[in-house]
Design a protein around this motif. Structure first.
Motif, short mmCIF file in Angstrom:
data_model
loop_
_atom_site.label_atom_id
_atom_site.label_comp_id
_atom_site.label_asym_id
_atom_site.label_seq_id
_atom_site.Cartn_x
_atom_site.Cartn_y
_atom_site.Cartn_z
N THR A 156 7.07 6.67 2.89
CA THR A 156 5.75 7.31 2.94
C THR A 156 5.08 7.02 4.27
N TRP A 157 5.13 5.78 4.69
CA TRP A 157 4.50 5.37 5.95
C TRP A 157 5.15 6.09 7.13
N THR A 160 4.45 9.87 7.15
CA THR A 160 3.06 10.11 7.54
C THR A 160 2.91 10.01 9.05
N HIS A 209 -3.72 10.31 2.89
CA HIS A 209 -4.42 9.36 2.01
C HIS A 209 -4.65 8.03 2.70
N SER A 210 -3.67 7.55 3.46
CA SER A 210 -3.84 6.27 4.15
C SER A 210 -4.93 6.35 5.22
N GLU A 211 -5.05 7.50 5.89
CA GLU A 211 -6.11 7.67 6.87
C GLU A 211 -7.48 7.64 6.20
N ALA A 219 -8.22 6.16 3.39
CA ALA A 219 -8.47 4.78 2.96
C ALA A 219 -8.99 3.96 4.14
N ARG A 231 0.81 -1.23 0.00
CA ARG A 231 0.00 0.00 0.00
C ARG A 231 0.83 1.27 0.00
N ALA A 232 2.03 1.21 0.59
CA ALA A 232 2.86 2.42 0.66
C ALA A 232 4.32 2.03 0.83
N LEU A 281 -5.92 2.08 -0.85
CA LEU A 281 -5.21 3.34 -1.00
C LEU A 281 -5.22 3.81 -2.45
#
Length: 191
Positions: A83-84, A87, A157-159, A161, A78-79, A168
């Motif tokens: 990125t993770w 974030t 974006h992950s939040e 999703a 997903r990332a 995502l």
């Protein structure tokens, strides 16, 4: 002033693998690799956002401790690891700002200096806000929802999703389509 040459360090897949090893085995060597790679980068990122150096240092450490504790939540499909991790750092900074009652983002802090100086500028700003509201209202519900969460609720974006129960990629696709439609709609209703 020139920067000292940096060693390239681990690549994206290797960094993702470190997080997976932490999740599966509590691998301390993998954590040390992540820490040495990301701690200075996260601190620098937070300082660019306006965080004082001491707080940036603490938040960078808290970010990597969160990575240690939540490694099982990381999904390399997903990332990217970076990125993770960035974030997490951004969200911790926002949480700290909210707890301290400070403004959450550097962009928000510039709003006071960007206030319209004249009645004409105030009217123009209000007209812009109205045009944007009309354009967002013209979007399909799914696209308006992700735009609202991303830009008005300032969610990653992950939040989004996670909150909407969507992949995502779907969130990113809806945001991309919504932004294209907004550009077109704003061009049509330009003053």
């Amino acid at each position: 002033m020139t920067d000292a040459p940096r060693s390239p360090g681990p690549d994206g897949p290797a960094l993702s693998g470190c997080i997976v090893r932490i999740a599966e085995r509590g691998d301390r060597d993998a954590f040390a690799c992540l820490f040495s790679h990301f701690a200075p980068r996260v601190k620098s990122y937070l300082m660019r956002l306006g965080t004082p150096p001491e707080a940036a240092e603490e938040l960078a450490q808290e970010t990597l401790l969160t990575v240690w504790r939540r490694a099982a939540a990381f999904d390399p499909g997903r990332a990217a690891a970076s990125t993770w991790i960035f974030t997490i750092a951004r969200n911790l900074r926002i949480d700290l700002s909210r707890r301290d009652g400070r403004i959450a983002t550097a962009a928000d802090s510039s709003d006071a200096n960007d206030a319209p100086a004249t009645p004409d500028e105030a009217l123009s700003a209000l007209e812009d806000k109205t045009r944007i509201g009309i354009a967002v209202a013209s979007l399909p519900r799914e696209q308006a929802q992700v735009i609202s969460l991303a830009f008005f609720a300032d969610k990653a974006h992950s939040e989004i999703a996670g909150e909407l129960g969507l992949p995502l990629g779907t969130v990113k696709s809806r945001l991309r389509l919504a932004m294209a439609r907004l550009r077109g709609a704003l061009a049509e209703i330009a003053p």
